[in-house]
Design a protein around this motif. Structure first.
Motif, PDB file in Angstrom:
ATOM      1  N   VAL A 149      -5.695   7.229   7.434  1.00  0.00           N
ATOM      2  CA  VAL A 149      -4.608   8.213   7.450  1.00  0.00           C
ATOM      3  C   VAL A 149      -5.101   9.561   6.931  1.00  0.00           C
ATOM      4  CG1 VAL A 149      -2.375   8.815   6.457  1.00  0.00           C
ATOM      5  CG2 VAL A 149      -2.793   6.489   7.253  1.00  0.00           C
ATOM      6  N   LEU A 150      -5.852   9.543   5.837  1.00  0.00           N
ATOM      7  CA  LEU A 150      -6.348  10.793   5.264  1.00  0.00           C
ATOM      8  C   LEU A 150      -7.299  11.506   6.217  1.00  0.00           C
ATOM      9  CD1 LEU A 150      -6.978   9.779   1.529  1.00  0.00           C
ATOM     10  CD2 LEU A 150      -5.044  11.047   2.476  1.00  0.00           C
ATOM     11  N   ASN A 151      -8.025  10.745   6.998  1.00  0.00           N
ATOM     12  CA  ASN A 151      -8.970  11.354   7.940  1.00  0.00           C
ATOM     13  C   ASN A 151      -8.281  11.989   9.146  1.00  0.00           C
ATOM     14  OD1 ASN A 151     -11.507  11.118   6.726  1.00  0.00           O
ATOM     15  ND2 ASN A 151     -11.687   8.964   7.307  1.00  0.00           N
ATOM     16  N   ASP A 201       0.789  -1.225   0.000  1.00  0.00           N
ATOM     17  CA  ASP A 201       0.000   0.000   0.000  1.00  0.00           C
ATOM     18  C   ASP A 201       0.824   1.281   0.000  1.00  0.00           C
ATOM     19  OD1 ASP A 201      -2.300  -1.508   0.020  1.00  0.00           O
ATOM     20  OD2 ASP A 201      -2.373  -1.560   2.205  1.00  0.00           O
ATOM     21  N   LYS A 202       2.147   1.182  -0.202  1.00  0.00           N
ATOM     22  CA  LYS A 202       2.966   2.369  -0.334  1.00  0.00           C
ATOM     23  C   LYS A 202       3.465   2.448  -1.768  1.00  0.00           C
ATOM     24  CE  LYS A 202       4.466   2.483   4.484  1.00  0.00           C
ATOM     25  NZ  LYS A 202       5.616   2.495   5.405  1.00  0.00           N
ATOM     26  N   TYR A 203       3.551   3.648  -2.297  1.00  0.00           N
ATOM     27  CA  TYR A 203       3.886   3.823  -3.702  1.00  0.00           C
ATOM     28  C   TYR A 203       5.173   4.626  -3.829  1.00  0.00           C
ATOM     29  CZ  TYR A 203      -0.791   2.106  -4.050  1.00  0.00           C
ATOM     30  OH  TYR A 203      -1.894   1.331  -3.903  1.00  0.00           O
ATOM     31  N   THR A 234      -7.747   2.115   0.216  1.00  0.00           N
ATOM     32  CA  THR A 234      -7.949   1.091   1.243  1.00  0.00           C
ATOM     33  C   THR A 234      -8.437   1.748   2.531  1.00  0.00           C
ATOM     34  OG1 THR A 234      -5.705   1.250   2.125  1.00  0.00           O
ATOM     35  CG2 THR A 234      -6.060  -0.239   0.240  1.00  0.00           C
ATOM     36  N   ALA A 235      -8.949   0.913   3.440  1.00  0.00           N
ATOM     37  CA  ALA A 235      -9.421   1.421   4.731  1.00  0.00           C
ATOM     38  C   ALA A 235      -8.277   2.076   5.495  1.00  0.00           C
ATOM     39  CB  ALA A 235     -10.019   0.275   5.544  1.00  0.00           C
ATOM     40  N   ALA A 236      -7.086   1.482   5.412  1.00  0.00           N
ATOM     41  CA  ALA A 236      -5.928   2.052   6.103  1.00  0.00           C
ATOM     42  C   ALA A 236      -5.569   3.422   5.533  1.00  0.00           C
ATOM     43  CB  ALA A 236      -4.748   1.098   5.997  1.00  0.00           C
ATOM     44  N   ARG A 291     -14.518   9.272  -5.605  1.00  0.00           N
ATOM     45  CA  ARG A 291     -14.164   8.062  -4.854  1.00  0.00           C
ATOM     46  C   ARG A 291     -13.993   8.315  -3.362  1.00  0.00           C
ATOM     47  NH1 ARG A 291      -9.205   7.082  -6.874  1.00  0.00           N
ATOM     48  NH2 ARG A 291      -9.384   8.491  -8.630  1.00  0.00           N
ATOM     49  N   LEU A 292     -13.777   9.571  -2.991  1.00  0.00           N
ATOM     50  CA  LEU A 292     -13.474   9.889  -1.598  1.00  0.00           C
ATOM     51  C   LEU A 292     -14.646  10.477  -0.820  1.00  0.00           C
ATOM     52  CD1 LEU A 292      -9.928  11.474  -2.067  1.00  0.00           C
ATOM     53  CD2 LEU A 292     -10.442   9.294  -0.956  1.00  0.00           C
ATOM     54  N   LYS A 293     -15.630  11.023  -1.522  1.00  0.00           N
ATOM     55  CA  LYS A 293     -16.647  11.840  -0.853  1.00  0.00           C
ATOM     56  C   LYS A 293     -17.454  11.084   0.197  1.00  0.00           C
ATOM     57  CE  LYS A 293     -20.182  11.170  -4.432  1.00  0.00           C
ATOM     58  NZ  LYS A 293     -21.149  11.856  -5.321  1.00  0.00           N
TER      59      LYS A 293
END
Length: 365
Positions: A311-313, A25-27, A305-307, A327-329
């Protein structure tokens, strides 16, 4: 030749596009991985041979294409993403003053299958982000998704669609659109690119010959006549083709989907999130506005992903693109905004619309 005008051969060792590698999940952007793409040249050559024969079989009628007795307009490209197809579809929806216009997309990365006519109440995971964006902005238009374009067109005709806009179907040769609009980005012309997996081309750039119109997108608003003529030469425009130049017009405000605000109201304490093929113009625009921000970049059409959402929250505020907003709303609990964009022609917009409208009205005689 088996591969005529084999795309970008002289640029093989000039490719500078970084590869995104996914590790848990890291880019990571790894410019040195470009060397790997160059070593994959034999596979690109093999891929080119296969695509060349496929196109020749369609041209010769060995593989069948379906033609239509009503207007079908295709918006596509030769490269894998990032040329501005979605803003162009929206431009056409704004400018074409006809009733019963439909848009048919594949619905990339959606969880559903088969034909789906959008109501506008779906989530992006069900429809794909771009179709939901179209339906949200143009609720009166028929927006549908179907990987089988022939079936999708047939279903839309049952819904009384009179004009069908095909989103990203230039390589879908089972359908023969009457009018093909081919897009190529100003900073990433297909004539400078190479076939997958060494480059980003889906087919050799002789495929551009199928287009009636070629539009160079994401141009500087002040692109010079000398630059335009140089690009015309590089793209080898045919006599039956028209070449146009467009730019990205950023809105003066940002939106949360309900209200509009000034960008300056965000201050400098916010995070920019992008999950599009080529976020550089978006980021450059924000930097030119003299704002300071953290940038988190994800792959195109990324399903968060949920993870990642967790983090974004934790961020005070998020600014994103309109496509990513879809996709985020429904997942982000902190203030979330997007910056709207539109396609704007640098010149000859009326000429482009006249040619397109002439094609459409031919079916109404």
């Amino acid at each position: 030749m088996v591969i005529d005008r084999f795309s970008g051969f002289k640029h093989l060792f000039l490719i500078e596009k970084p590869i995104k590698i996914d590790f848990k999940d890291k880019y990571y952007s790894l410019p040195y991985m470009n060397l790997l793409r160059k070593f994959l040249f034999p596979f690109a050559f093999l891929y080119g041979i296969i695509v060349w024969f496929r196109n020749k079989f369609f041209d010769a009628g060995i593989l069948k294409s379906t033609s239509y007795d009503f207007p079908v307009v295709c918006v596509g490209n030769l490269s894998a993403g990032g040329t501005g197809k979605s803003p162009m579809i929206e431009y056409l929806l704004r400018k074409l003053s006809y009733e019963n216009i439909a848009v048919l997309s594949r619905g990339y990365k959606r969880s559903t299958e088969g034909f789906l006519l959008l109501k506008g109440t779906e989530e992006a995971i069900e429809t794909g982000d771009e179709p939901l964006q179209f339906k949200t902005k143009f609720p009166k238009a028929m927006i549908a998704v179907d990987a089988d374009r022939r079936n999708g067109i047939a279903e839309l005709r049952k819904q009384n669609a009179e004009i069908v806009l095909l989103d990203d179907a230039f390589q879908h040769r089972k359908v023969k659109a009457g009018f093909n609009i081919l897009l190529t980005a100003y900073g990433d012309l297909y004539s400078n690119d190479f076939l997958l997996p060494t480059g980003n081309l889906r087919e050799t750039y002789s495929g551009a010959d199928r287009a009636q119109v070629i539009i160079v997108t994401k141009c500087p608003a002040n692109i010079t006549l000398k630059e335009r003529e140089h690009i015309r030469f590089k793209l080898q425009i045919k006599q039956y083709q028209d070449l146009y130049f467009s730019t990205i017009k950023y809105a003066d405000v940002i939106s949360n989907g309900k209200e509009e605000f000034s960008l300056t109201q965000l201050g400098n304490n916010y995070t920019v999130v992008t999950g599009i093929a080529k976020p550089e113009p978006f980021i450059q625009y924000l930097k030119a506005e003299n704002v300071d921000f953290e940038h988190q970049n994800f792959p195109d059409h990324h399903n968060f992903t949920a993870a990642e959402i967790d983090v974004l929250n934790t961020k005070p505020c998020i600014l994103t693109t309109e496509k990513d907003f879809m996709r985020l709303k429904d997942k982000i609990s902190v203030p979330l905004y997007y910056l709207p964009i539109e396609t704007a022609f640098v010149e000859n917009e009326a000429h482009f619309l006249d040619r397109l409208n002439s094609f459409i009205t031919e079916f109404k005689k």
